[in-house]
Design a protein around this motif. Structure first.
Motif, PDB file in Angstrom:
ATOM      1  N   PRO A  98     -93.232  -8.791  -8.893  1.00  0.00           N
ATOM      2  CA  PRO A  98     -93.538  -7.361  -8.802  1.00  0.00           C
ATOM      3  C   PRO A  98     -94.700  -7.096  -7.853  1.00  0.00           C
ATOM      4  CG  PRO A  98     -93.183  -8.002 -11.077  1.00  0.00           C
ATOM      5  CD  PRO A  98     -93.198  -9.268 -10.277  1.00  0.00           C
ATOM      6  N   GLY A  99     -94.503  -6.161  -6.933  1.00  0.00           N
ATOM      7  CA  GLY A  99     -95.548  -5.782  -5.998  1.00  0.00           C
ATOM      8  C   GLY A  99     -95.784  -6.756  -4.873  1.00  0.00           C
ATOM      9  N   LYS A 100     -94.951  -7.798  -4.780  1.00  0.00           N
ATOM     10  CA  LYS A 100     -95.121  -8.786  -3.726  1.00  0.00           C
ATOM     11  C   LYS A 100     -93.869  -8.867  -2.854  1.00  0.00           C
ATOM     12  CE  LYS A 100     -98.438 -11.746  -6.117  1.00  0.00           C
ATOM     13  NZ  LYS A 100     -98.796 -13.152  -6.486  1.00  0.00           N
ATOM     14  N   GLU A 101     -94.050  -9.444  -1.671  1.00  0.00           N
ATOM     15  CA  GLU A 101     -92.918  -9.630  -0.778  1.00  0.00           C
ATOM     16  C   GLU A 101     -92.047 -10.800  -1.247  1.00  0.00           C
ATOM     17  OE1 GLU A 101     -94.898  -7.980   3.394  1.00  0.00           O
ATOM     18  OE2 GLU A 101     -94.169 -10.028   3.250  1.00  0.00           O
TER      19      GLU A 101
END
Length: 117
Positions: free
Chosen positions: A41-44
């Motif tokens: 979540p929230g990361k590439e």
């Protein structure tokens, strides 16, 4: 029609193990390099393992020595064995391939891996 179907995700405690599977159809599996990616979540999305059609494997430092990718061409399946799992390994894990000689990528639907006590 190309399909990649992942399975094997779930909830595991830190230090535990999981084996992910990706069943491929619609491709001449043995000539395709195969990849596992993950996205937290929230990361590439990041590449965590690759295996060439000849079986050469590569891993980033973050998983080297803990994850092992393998393939079983007779069943059009690629695996990701994950050992010594850490909370930071929590992510959705995706199977991926690229049609040889093209830029056409194919993705599975993903399987959730959660590492938590």
């Amino acid at each position: 029609q190309v399909q990649l179907v992942e399975s094997g995700g779930g909830l595991v405690q830190p230090g535990g193990s999981l084996r992910l599977s990706c069943a491929a159809s619609g491709i001449a599996f043995s000539i395709y390099a195969m990849y596992w990616y993950r996205q937290a979540p929230g990361k590439e999305r990041e590449l965590v393992a690759s295996i060439s059609r000849s079986g050469t494997t590569n891993y980033p430092d973050s998983v080297k020595g803990r994850f092992t990718i393998s393939r079983y061409n007779a069943e059009n399946t690629v695996y990701l064995q994950m050992n010594s799992l850490k909370p930071e390994d929590t992510a959705v894990y995706y199977c991926n391939t690229i049609a040889p000689g093209t830029t056409s990528r194919y993705w599975g639907q993903g399987t959730q891996v959660t590492v938590s006590s």
